[in-house]
Design a protein around this motif. Structure first.
Motif, PDB file in Angstrom:
ATOM      1  N   ILE A  39       0.844  -1.206   0.000  1.00 22.38           N
ATOM      2  CA  ILE A  39       0.000   0.000   0.000  1.00 22.38           C
ATOM      3  C   ILE A  39       0.871   1.244   0.000  1.00 22.38           C
ATOM      4  CG2 ILE A  39      -1.653   1.364   1.327  1.00 22.38           C
ATOM      5  CD1 ILE A  39      -2.827  -1.285   2.355  1.00 22.38           C
ATOM      6  N   ARG A  40       1.921   1.257   0.816  1.00 24.88           N
ATOM      7  CA  ARG A  40       2.776   2.449   0.916  1.00 24.88           C
ATOM      8  C   ARG A  40       3.501   2.730  -0.401  1.00 24.88           C
ATOM      9  NH1 ARG A  40       3.358   0.001   6.045  1.00 24.88           N
ATOM     10  NH2 ARG A  40       2.464   1.324   7.708  1.00 24.88           N
ATOM     11  N   ILE A  41       3.815   1.692  -1.166  1.00 28.01           N
ATOM     12  CA  ILE A  41       4.418   1.903  -2.484  1.00 28.01           C
ATOM     13  C   ILE A  41       3.443   2.667  -3.374  1.00 28.01           C
ATOM     14  CG2 ILE A  41       5.146   0.719  -4.609  1.00 28.01           C
ATOM     15  CD1 ILE A  41       6.386  -1.432  -2.787  1.00 28.01           C
ATOM     16  N   THR A  42       2.162   2.284  -3.328  1.00 28.31           N
ATOM     17  CA  THR A  42       1.153   3.026  -4.090  1.00 28.31           C
ATOM     18  C   THR A  42       1.020   4.449  -3.575  1.00 28.31           C
ATOM     19  OG1 THR A  42      -0.154   1.108  -4.774  1.00 28.31           O
ATOM     20  CG2 THR A  42      -1.336   3.184  -4.543  1.00 28.31           C
ATOM     21  N   LEU A  43       0.988   4.629  -2.261  1.00 34.70           N
ATOM     22  CA  LEU A  43       0.852   5.979  -1.697  1.00 34.70           C
ATOM     23  C   LEU A  43       2.040   6.858  -2.081  1.00 34.70           C
ATOM     24  CD1 LEU A  43      -0.530   5.106   1.858  1.00 34.70           C
ATOM     25  CD2 LEU A  43      -1.801   5.979  -0.113  1.00 34.70           C
ATOM     26  N   ASP A  44       3.241   6.286  -2.105  1.00 37.13           N
ATOM     27  CA  ASP A  44       4.425   7.053  -2.524  1.00 37.13           C
ATOM     28  C   ASP A  44       4.305   7.479  -3.980  1.00 37.13           C
ATOM     29  OD1 ASP A  44       5.552   6.801  -0.029  1.00 37.13           O
ATOM     30  OD2 ASP A  44       6.883   5.144  -0.571  1.00 37.13           O
ATOM     31  N   ALA A  45       3.836   6.561  -4.829  1.00 35.55           N
ATOM     32  CA  ALA A  45       3.674   6.892  -6.243  1.00 35.55           C
ATOM     33  C   ALA A  45       2.627   7.976  -6.434  1.00 35.55           C
ATOM     34  CB  ALA A  45       3.284   5.638  -7.024  1.00 35.55           C
ATOM     35  N   LEU A  46       1.531   7.903  -5.670  1.00 35.58           N
ATOM     36  CA  LEU A  46       0.488   8.914  -5.773  1.00 35.58           C
ATOM     37  C   LEU A  46       0.957  10.264  -5.244  1.00 35.58           C
ATOM     38  CD1 LEU A  46      -2.652   6.837  -4.690  1.00 35.58           C
ATOM     39  CD2 LEU A  46      -1.982   7.524  -6.998  1.00 35.58           C
ATOM     40  N   GLU A  47       1.759  10.236  -4.196  1.00 40.46           N
ATOM     41  CA  GLU A  47       2.274  11.497  -3.642  1.00 40.46           C
ATOM     42  C   GLU A  47       3.098  12.255  -4.664  1.00 40.46           C
ATOM     43  OE1 GLU A  47       2.868  14.587  -1.132  1.00 40.46           O
ATOM     44  OE2 GLU A  47       1.533  12.868  -0.777  1.00 40.46           O
ATOM     45  N   LYS A  48       3.846  11.529  -5.487  1.00 37.05           N
ATOM     46  CA  LYS A  48       4.686  12.169  -6.495  1.00 37.05           C
ATOM     47  C   LYS A  48       3.866  12.832  -7.599  1.00 37.05           C
ATOM     48  CE  LYS A  48       8.510   8.963  -5.697  1.00 37.05           C
ATOM     49  NZ  LYS A  48       9.298   7.819  -6.243  1.00 37.05           N
ATOM     50  N   MET A  49       2.613  12.381  -7.773  1.00 37.23           N
ATOM     51  CA  MET A  49       1.756  12.978  -8.790  1.00 37.23           C
ATOM     52  C   MET A  49       0.528  13.634  -8.167  1.00 37.23           C
ATOM     53  SD  MET A  49       0.234   9.417 -10.468  1.00 37.23           S
ATOM     54  CE  MET A  49      -0.999  10.266 -11.424  1.00 37.23           C
ATOM     55  N   ARG A  50       0.683  14.029  -6.915  1.00 41.11           N
ATOM     56  CA  ARG A  50      -0.445  14.542  -6.130  1.00 41.11           C
ATOM     57  C   ARG A  50      -1.132  15.726  -6.786  1.00 41.11           C
ATOM     58  NH1 ARG A  50       0.005  16.099   0.309  1.00 41.11           N
ATOM     59  NH2 ARG A  50      -2.033  17.108   0.532  1.00 41.11           N
ATOM     60  N   GLU A  51      -0.376  16.574  -7.453  1.00 36.86           N
ATOM     61  CA  GLU A  51      -0.944  17.782  -8.051  1.00 36.86           C
ATOM     62  C   GLU A  51      -1.509  17.539  -9.449  1.00 36.86           C
ATOM     63  OE1 GLU A  51      -1.273  20.342  -6.139  1.00 36.86           O
ATOM     64  OE2 GLU A  51      -0.178  19.262  -4.574  1.00 36.86           O
ATOM     65  N   ALA A  52      -1.494  16.311  -9.916  1.00 34.17           N
ATOM     66  CA  ALA A  52      -2.018  16.018 -11.251  1.00 34.17           C
ATOM     67  C   ALA A  52      -3.514  16.310 -11.303  1.00 34.17           C
ATOM     68  CB  ALA A  52      -1.763  14.561 -11.611  1.00 34.17           C
ATOM     69  N   PRO A  53      -3.974  16.985 -12.339  1.00 32.17           N
ATOM     70  CA  PRO A  53      -5.408  17.288 -12.447  1.00 32.17           C
ATOM     71  C   PRO A  53      -6.247  16.019 -12.526  1.00 32.17           C
ATOM     72  CG  PRO A  53      -4.284  17.728 -14.530  1.00 32.17           C
ATOM     73  CD  PRO A  53      -3.223  17.466 -13.514  1.00 32.17           C
ATOM     74  N   GLY A  54      -7.394  16.045 -11.847  1.00 34.82           N
ATOM     75  CA  GLY A  54      -8.319  14.916 -11.907  1.00 34.82           C
ATOM     76  C   GLY A  54      -7.994  13.764 -10.989  1.00 34.82           C
ATOM     77  N   LEU A  55      -6.858  13.816 -10.276  1.00 37.80           N
ATOM     78  CA  LEU A  55      -6.445  12.707  -9.420  1.00 37.80           C
ATOM     79  C   LEU A  55      -7.045  12.847  -8.027  1.00 37.80           C
ATOM     80  CD1 LEU A  55      -4.643  10.193  -8.878  1.00 37.80           C
ATOM     81  CD2 LEU A  55      -2.859  11.797  -8.138  1.00 37.80           C
ATOM     82  N   GLN A  56      -7.662  11.756  -7.540  1.00 33.55           N
ATOM     83  CA  GLN A  56      -8.180  11.696  -6.182  1.00 33.55           C
ATOM     84  C   GLN A  56      -7.856  10.328  -5.596  1.00 33.55           C
ATOM     85  OE1 GLN A  56     -12.278  13.517  -5.612  1.00 33.55           O
ATOM     86  NE2 GLN A  56     -12.316  13.180  -7.828  1.00 33.55           N
ATOM     87  N   ALA A  57      -7.721  10.276  -4.272  1.00 24.35           N
ATOM     88  CA  ALA A  57      -7.404   9.006  -3.620  1.00 24.35           C
ATOM     89  C   ALA A  57      -8.085   8.943  -2.261  1.00 24.35           C
ATOM     90  CB  ALA A  57      -5.891   8.852  -3.458  1.00 24.35           C
ATOM     91  N   ARG A  58      -8.617   7.763  -1.933  1.00 18.53           N
ATOM     92  CA  ARG A  58      -9.276   7.565  -0.647  1.00 18.53           C
ATOM     93  C   ARG A  58      -8.904   6.213  -0.057  1.00 18.53           C
ATOM     94  NH1 ARG A  58     -15.442  10.091  -1.239  1.00 18.53           N
ATOM     95  NH2 ARG A  58     -14.743  12.196  -1.845  1.00 18.53           N
ATOM     96  N   PHE A  59      -8.965   6.148   1.283  1.00 16.55           N
ATOM     97  CA  PHE A  59      -8.751   4.902   2.007  1.00 16.55           C
ATOM     98  C   PHE A  59     -10.083   4.182   2.198  1.00 16.55           C
ATOM     99  CE2 PHE A  59      -5.063   7.227   4.043  1.00 16.55           C
ATOM    100  CZ  PHE A  59      -4.078   6.423   3.500  1.00 16.55           C
ATOM    101  N   SER A  60     -10.051   2.858   2.156  1.00 15.13           N
ATOM    102  CA  SER A  60     -11.202   2.022   2.520  1.00 15.13           C
ATOM    103  C   SER A  60     -10.688   0.667   2.956  1.00 15.13           C
ATOM    104  CB  SER A  60     -12.165   1.867   1.339  1.00 15.13           C
ATOM    105  OG  SER A  60     -13.211   0.965   1.679  1.00 15.13           O
ATOM    106  N   ASP A  61     -11.383   0.069   3.927  1.00 15.56           N
ATOM    107  CA  ASP A  61     -11.034  -1.285   4.361  1.00 15.56           C
ATOM    108  C   ASP A  61     -12.068  -2.304   3.903  1.00 15.56           C
ATOM    109  OD1 ASP A  61      -8.755  -0.412   5.679  1.00 15.56           O
ATOM    110  OD2 ASP A  61      -9.844  -0.009   7.533  1.00 15.56           O
ATOM    111  N   GLU A  62     -13.001  -1.873   3.036  1.00 16.52           N
ATOM    112  CA  GLU A  62     -14.141  -2.707   2.678  1.00 16.52           C
ATOM    113  C   GLU A  62     -13.930  -3.527   1.404  1.00 16.52           C
ATOM    114  OE1 GLU A  62     -16.652  -2.937   4.746  1.00 16.52           O
ATOM    115  OE2 GLU A  62     -15.672  -1.485   6.068  1.00 16.52           O
ATOM    116  N   HIS A  63     -12.765  -3.433   0.794  1.00 10.41           N
ATOM    117  CA  HIS A  63     -12.562  -4.164  -0.469  1.00 10.41           C
ATOM    118  C   HIS A  63     -11.357  -5.092  -0.399  1.00 10.41           C
ATOM    119  CE1 HIS A  63      -9.955  -0.706  -0.710  1.00 10.41           C
ATOM    120  NE2 HIS A  63      -9.503  -0.996  -1.905  1.00 10.41           N
TER     121      HIS A  63
END
Length: 246
Positions: free
Chosen positions: A163-187
């Motif tokens: 999960i942290r590898i994904t979060l690191d990758a998303l952090e690097k593109m955090r300002e990209a237009p249209g990008l959103q990210a949320r946490f969930s434990d239901e899937h």
């Protein structure tokens, strides 16, 4: 021109003549497949073309194959794979690059997408710049659900680490237009990857890792069909999820 077939042949480094020889038809027949999207090979030959190109017939001839082959609710099933990694990377590439409205990665870690798809961050950034919504739904690396799953899997590359590898990758593109990210434990037991009106779905089996579980390729054809049922699952995850960034 069947541009999907043309592109699949180019990616497989397959000429018309070589494809014809491989699947046992005349060059003229193969040329007709390219020039006329309504031309569909016979079932046995379709299977040979799929094997030769690593792309399902539903992707190569979507309208023609749907109308000629499938009826009823299962028409929305484009392809079924016994393992997630049996789905060709070319299918993923076509779905990612072909989406224009929305892309959602609702896997618990989404770790593998960064490993298997070159320059994914740049590709998704360009999607956002063109007006496409890009959403990620990931598990919380600190949650009890994650901890319990780590005990079940018992592998060195833990769920939290993935999960942290994904979060690191998303952090690097955090300002990209249209990008959103949320946490969930239901899937934790169901991954859904949606691309406009198509999706890839993986129900996770027992203690198996994601790539060892089966996958379905779906295309939306009707209301409240398979696609819509899984889409409502993703909507619920998103609405109850917690923003990754405040």
């Amino acid at each position: 021109m069947n541009t999907v077939l043309r592109d699949a042949m180019a990616q497989a480094d397959m000429t018309v003549g070589r494809l014809a020889r491989t699947v046992g038809v005349t060059v003229k027949t193969a040329e007709r497949w390219l020039s006329d999207p309504s031309r569909v090979p016979h079932p046995r030959t379709r299977s040979d073309v799929e094997d030769a190109l690593g792309v399902s017939a539903e992707v190569l001839w979507p309208k023609a194959v749907r109308s000629a082959v499938k009826t009823g609710p299962d028409r929305e099933i484009v392809a079924a794979y016994p393992y997630r990694n049996a789905c060709p990377t070319s299918v993923w590439a076509q779905l990612i690059d072909g989406a224009s409205q929305s892309i959602t990665f609702a896997g618990y870690t989404n770790y593998f997408v960064w490993q298997e798809h070159p320059r994914l961050a740049d590709r998704l950034r360009r999607k956002g710049e063109d007006g496409c919504s890009v959403r990620f739904i990931v598990g919380d690396p600190e949650s009890e659900v994650t901890r319990r799953r780590e005990e079940v899997e018992g592998v060195p590359l833990t769920v939290g680490t993935r999960i942290r590898i994904t979060l690191d990758a998303l952090e690097k593109m955090r300002e990209a237009p249209g990008l959103q990210a949320r946490f969930s434990d239901e899937h934790i037991a169901l991954s859904v990857f949606a691309f406009d009106d198509q999706m890839l779905v993986t129900p996770h089996i027992s203690n198996l890792l994601g790539h060892e579980s089966p996958m379905l390729h779906l295309r939306r054809l009707s209301e409240d069909g398979l696609y819509d049922r899984f889409a409502s699952h993703v909507t619920a995850l998103w609405e109850t999820g917690r923003p990754v960034w405040s």
